[in-house]
Design an enzyme around this catalytic site. Structure first.
Site, PDB file in Angstrom:
ATOM      1  N   GLU A  45       0.906  -0.982  -0.014  1.00 23.71           N
ATOM      2  CA  GLU A  45       0.228   0.098  -0.131  1.00 23.71           C
ATOM      3  C   GLU A  45       0.699   1.449   0.066  1.00 23.71           C
ATOM      4  O   GLU A  45       0.495   2.401  -0.529  1.00 23.71           O
ATOM      5  CB  GLU A  45      -0.972  -0.046   1.111  1.00 23.71           C
ATOM      6  CG  GLU A  45      -2.381  -0.757   0.938  1.00 23.71           C
ATOM      7  CD  GLU A  45      -2.003  -2.357   0.913  1.00 23.71           C
ATOM      8  OE1 GLU A  45      -1.072  -2.786   1.461  1.00 23.71           O
ATOM      9  OE2 GLU A  45      -2.961  -2.913   0.267  1.00 23.71           O
ATOM     10  N   HIS A  96     -13.272  -5.235   6.238  1.00 19.40           N
ATOM     11  CA  HIS A  96     -13.743  -4.803   4.942  1.00 19.40           C
ATOM     12  C   HIS A  96     -15.270  -4.087   4.926  1.00 19.40           C
ATOM     13  O   HIS A  96     -15.634  -4.052   3.969  1.00 19.40           O
ATOM     14  CB  HIS A  96     -14.021  -6.259   4.254  1.00 19.40           C
ATOM     15  CG  HIS A  96     -12.750  -7.145   3.838  1.00 19.40           C
ATOM     16  ND1 HIS A  96     -12.421  -8.026   4.656  1.00 19.40           N
ATOM     17  CD2 HIS A  96     -12.105  -7.099   2.475  1.00 19.40           C
ATOM     18  CE1 HIS A  96     -11.241  -8.505   3.982  1.00 19.40           C
ATOM     19  NE2 HIS A  96     -11.415  -8.065   2.815  1.00 19.40           N
TER      20      HIS A  96
END
Ligand SMILES: Cc1ncc(C[n+]2csc(CCOP(=O)(O)OP(=O)(O)O)c2C)c(N)n1
Lengths: 327, 369
Positions: free
Chosen positions: A61, A130
Site C-alpha cells: 500500500e 472489509h
C-alpha cells in the site's frame, strides 16, 4: 442525452474517459489489471490502455500511494487504488506526510496531482476489516481533498474532477452503492466540482446532513417524515475536505435543527466537526441539540444482525430525527 | 560480519592516497575528459565540505534556530552520484544529504537562506533549516519521516520507464532507514519492473546511536538486492572518490539503458554527532581517528596532485573562490528578510493552472514488463 448507469459503471466510465483524454492518466493497484479489480472498477482498462496504464502492483500500500506521488511529481496523473479502505493505513505516512504536504514543503513549486481511490463502507457483510469508514483519519490533514460521492452521477463527476485536480484527492467509493443504485447520467463530459455540497431536498423543519450510503437512508427518512408533515432539508456533503461550511450553516440557520448521519463510529468522527461548525456559527439559531446518528464505538461487526445494529438504520435515523423535531 | 569495536571495519588502515580507485584502479584512465570531470567533482566535494563546516559553525554561534545534521566525513556518497546526475534525474534525499544539493547544482546562497529559514529560500522559510529542496533540479525537499522518499523515487523511475524518458531516479538513505517498510516495498517493485533507479545506502555505521549490527541481521545490506532480483554493490571504501565514480557510472548506465536498478551500499563515517546536539559518546575512542585518516577530500586532493590532474595553485584558486561564494551566501542569507508569519498560510493547495515539471512528456511507451 443521457444513459442509465450504476455507481460502479460511473467509476469505470470516468477512468476510461480520463485515460482517453490524457495519456498521463494511469491506474495502479492490486488486481486492477488482468482481473479488472476485485470489484471490477477497472474492468476493461488494461485491454484498452495496456499493461502500464492499468498496472497490477504487489501488495504494497505504501508503494501504491508513494510511487503514485513520485510519478505525479514527474508530470503523470496517477490513480492509485487501495483495494479496501481497511488497508489504507499501510500508506498513512505517504498520504499524510508526503502527498498532503509536497506542495507546501516545496514552497508551492511542486504539486501532487494524485487520486487515491478507496472502496469503503459497510452493509456488505464484510466484517471489521472489509467495512470500515476511515474518512475521519484524513479529514484532519490540510493539503488533502476528500470526496465521498453518494450517487452515480456524482461518482463520475467527482472522479473526473479528482483526476483533473492538481492536489491529492482521496476518493471514497462506497462498496454497497456499487450495484444497488443507478440513475440517468449525462453522456457528455461533465465534472462535479470538488467542494460544494448539494441540497438533495429542501425543507424547513430540520437539516439532515449525510454522505455516501447514509445519504440514501436519510432520503428515505425524509420521505417518511414528509408524509407526516415534517419537511427535512437533506444536505449531501459530497466533499468532506474542504467542507462546504456555508451550505451547512445556512441550512442550520433556516431550520434551527441539525442531524448528522454517518456510518463511522461517533467518537472522533466527521459528525463532531460538523456539529462544531454549526455550534460556532449558528448557535443563536438553534432550537435543539445537534444530533449525531453514527456507527457505534466498536469495531465493525460481521454478523448481519450485529451489522444492522451497528449502522444507523432508517429506523434509528427516523427516531432520532423525530425526537429532535419534537424537542 | 563487521565488528567495529575490534577495529575490523571494512577499511582498517588509511589507504595510500595515490592508489584511489578500489577495484577499478588499473582500468581507470586519466584521459583529458576524465581530468576535466575530476576537476569538476573536486570543486563540488570541496564546496560541500566548506558549506557544511560553515553551517555547523553558524549553528554553534546561534546564528539560526533548529539544528544541523553534518555530513562531514561522508561527502563522496552524495556528491559523486549527484554530480553525475542530469538535470531531469530525480533526487530523493534524506536528512544528511547536503552533497546531493551541491552536486546537483542548487545555488549556495539558497542553501544558506534555507538554514536561516529566510524568505529567499525556495519554501520561503516555512521548513526546518536542513530540509533543503530545489524543484528546478528535480530534487524533492527531504522529509523528516525516514524512508518516505523511497517510494517517491520509485514512482519517478516508474514514470520515466513508462514514457521512455532516459532519466534516472536517485534515492538516498542511511543504513538505519533501510529497516523501514518503504524501503522493501519500493525495491521489490523496482526489481519487478527493472526501473531506472540508483539507490544509495550511506553506511555510516550508526543510526543516531544504534550501531549497524543491531539494526540489521545481515549487515551486508547490499545483499538484499539479490532478494529483489537486482544488482547489489558494496563499496567498502566509500571515501574513495574514484571508486565511487566508477561504481555510479556503471549503475547509471545500467539504469539509463534499461538494465534496471542498483542497490549500492557505501561504507563511510560521519565525524560529528547525529545532529549538533549529540556528542556521539556511543562510539569507541579511536574509531573517529581511524576514519579521519580516511577523510575523502585530502585523499582526493593528493590523488589529483600526484596524477597531475590539478596543480596546488589551481586548487588554492578554487578554495578561494569557494570561500568568497560562501561569504556572499552567508551575507545573502543574513540580509534576507524573514517572511511574515502569514506566509505559512500559503501553498496548502495547488491552483488549477499549476503545471509540474516534465508534464509535457505525454507518450506512454512501456507496454509490458
Ligand atoms: C520514521 C522515523 N523514525 C524515527 C526517526 C528519528 N530519526 C531521525 S534520524 C534517525 C537515524 C537515521 O539513521 P540512518 O538512516 O542510518 O541515517 P544517518 O543519520 O546515519 O545518516 C532516527 C531514528 C525519524 N526521523 N523518522
Amino acid at each position: 442525452m443521457g444513459h442509465v448507469a450504476t455507481y460502479i459503471d460511473a467509476i469505470v466510465e470516468a477512468q476510461r474517459e480520463e485515460m482517453r483524454r490524457d495519456e498521463r492518466v494511469f491506474v495502479m493497484g492490486e488486481d486492477v489489471g488482468i482481473y479488472g479489480g476485485v470489484f471490477k472498477a477497472t474492468k476493461g482498462l488494461k485491454d484498452e490502455f495496456g499493461f502500464y496504464r492499468c498496472l497490477d502492483t504487489p501488495i504494497s500500500e505504501s508503494l501504491i500511494v508513494g510511487a503514485g506521488i513520485g510519478a505525479a511529481l514527474m508530470g503523470m496523473r496517477p490513480i492509485s487504488e487501495i483495494q479496501f479502505a481497511d488497508f489504507i493505513h499501510g500508506a498513512h505516512d505517504q498520504i499524510v506526510n508526503q502527498a498532503a504536504k509536497i506542495f507546501y514543503r516545496t514552497g508551492g513549486t511542486w504539486a501532487c496531482p494524485l487520486v487515491i481511490r478507496v472502496p469503503y463502507g459497510g452493509d456488505v457483510g464484510g466484517g471489521m476489516y472489509h467495512s470500515q469508514s476511515v474518512e475521519a483519519w484524513y479529514v484532519h490533514v490540510p493539503g488533502l481533498k476528500i470526496v465521498c460521492p453518494g450517487t452515480p452521477r456524482d461518482a463520475k463527476g467527482l472522479l473526473k474532477a479528482a483526476v483533473r485536480d492538481n492536489n491529492p484527492v482521496l476518493y471514497f467509493e462506497h462498496k454497497k452503492l456499487y450495484r444497488t443504485i443507478k440513475e440517468e447520467i449525462p453522456d457528455d463530459d461533465y465534472v462535479t466540482p470538488i467542494g460544494p455540497a448539494e441540497v438533495r431536498r429542501e425543507g424547513r423543519h430540520v437539516t439532515m446532513i449525510a454522505f455516501g450510503l447514509m445519504l440514501q437512508r436519510v432520503l428515505k427518512v425524509a420521505e417518511r417524515l414528509s408524509g407526516e408533515g415534517i419537511e427535512a432539508e437533506v444536505i449531501d456533503l459530497r466533499t468532506l475536505l474542504p467542507m462546504d461550511k456555508n451550505t451547512i450553516i445556512e441550512s442550520a440557520k433556516k431550520t434551527g435543527k441539525v442531524v448528522v448521519v454517518h456510518e463511522a463510529p461517533k467518537t472522533g468522527g466527521v459528525g463532531g466537526e460538523i456539529a462544531s461548525i454549526v455550534a460556532e456559527q449558528a448557535f443563536e439559531y438553534l432550537d435543539g441539540p445537534i444530533v449525531r446518528v453514527c456507527g457505534l464505538d466498536i469495531p465493525h461487526p460481521f454478523h448481519p444482525k450485529m451489522e444492522e445494529f451497528y449502522l444507523p438504520s432508517v429506523e434509528r435515523i427516523y427516531e432520532e430525527t423525530k425526537k429532535l423535531v419534537e424537542y | 560480519m563487521a565488528k567495529k569495536d575490534t577495529g575490523d571495519t571494512a577499511v582498517k588502515e588509511p589507504v595510500e592516497a595515490a592508489t584511489l580507485g578500489g577495484p577499478y584502479r588499473d582500468s581507470f584512465k586519466l584521459t583529458p575528459k576524465r581530468k576535466e570531470q575530476l576537476r569538476g567533482l573536486y570543486r563540488v566535494m570541496r564546496l560541500t565540505r566548506d558549506i557544511d563546516d560553515r553551517m555547523r559553525k553558524l549553528f554553534r554561534q546561534g546564528r539560526y534556530y533548529g539544528t544541523y545534521f553534518s555530513q562531514i566525513g561522508q561527502e563522496c556518497t552524495t556528491t559523486v552520484p549527484a554530480f553525475l546526475a542530469e538535470k531531469d534525474d530525480f533526487i530523493g534525499p534524506s536528512h544528511r544529504e547536503l552533497g546531493c544539493m551541491v552536486g546537483k547544482g542548487v545555488p549556495t546562497k539558497y542553501l544558506f537562506a534555507q538554514v536561516y529559514t529566510k524568505s529567499t529560500s525556495q519554501d520561503r522559510g516555512v521548513m526546518h533549516p536542513v530540509f533543503f529542496g530545489w524543484t528546478d533540479v528535480r530534487q524533492i525537499t527531504p522529509c523528516t519521516c525516514l524512508a518516505t522518499q523511497v517510494p517517491l523515487a520509485t514512482g519517478a523511475a516508474l514514470s520515466y520507464k513508462m514514457r521512455g524518458i532516459k532519466n534516472v531516479a536517485f534515492c538516498f538513505t542511511g543504513e538505519g532507514a533501510t529497516s523501514k517498510g518503504d524501503f522493501h516495498e519500493s525495491l521489490n517493485f523496482c526489481g519487478i519492473h527493472r526501473l531506472p533507479l540508483v539507490y544509495t545506502i550511506q553506511n555510516n555505521w550508526y543510526a543516531e546511536s544504534v550501531p549497524l549490527e543491531i539494526q540489521s541481521g545481515n549487515p551486508n545490506q547490499e545483499q538484499r538486492a539479490e532478494g529483489y532480483g537486482i544488482e547489489g554493490v558494496r563499496v567498502s571504501d566509500g571515501n574513495d572518490a574514484i571508486w565511487m565514480l566508477c561504481v555510479y557510472e556503471e549503475a547509471i548506465e545500467r539504469a539509463r539503458n534499461g538494465g534496471g536498478p542498483t542497490l549500492i551500499m557505501a561504507d563511510t563515517y560521519r565525524w560529528y554527532g547525529h545532529s549538533e546536539i549529540d556528542p556521539a559518546t556511543y562510539r569507541p575512542d579511536d574509531e573517529l581517528k581511524r576514519w579521519m585518516a580516511l577523510d575523502p577530500i585530502p585523499r582526493f586532493e593528493a590523488y589529483l596532485l600526484e596524477n597531475k590532474v590539478m596543480t596546488s595553485d589551481e586548487m588554492n584558486a578554487i578554495k578561494a573562490e569557494i570561500q568568497a561564494e560562501i561569504e556572499d551566501a552567508v551575507k545573502f542569507a543574513e540580509d534576507s528578510p524573514e517572511s511574515p508569519a502569514e506566509v505559512c498560510l500559503e501553498n496548502v493547495y495547488a491552483p488549477d493552472d499549476f503545471v509540474n515539471p516534465l508534464s509535457e512528456f505525454d507518450k506512454v511507451v512501456a507496454k509490458e514488463i
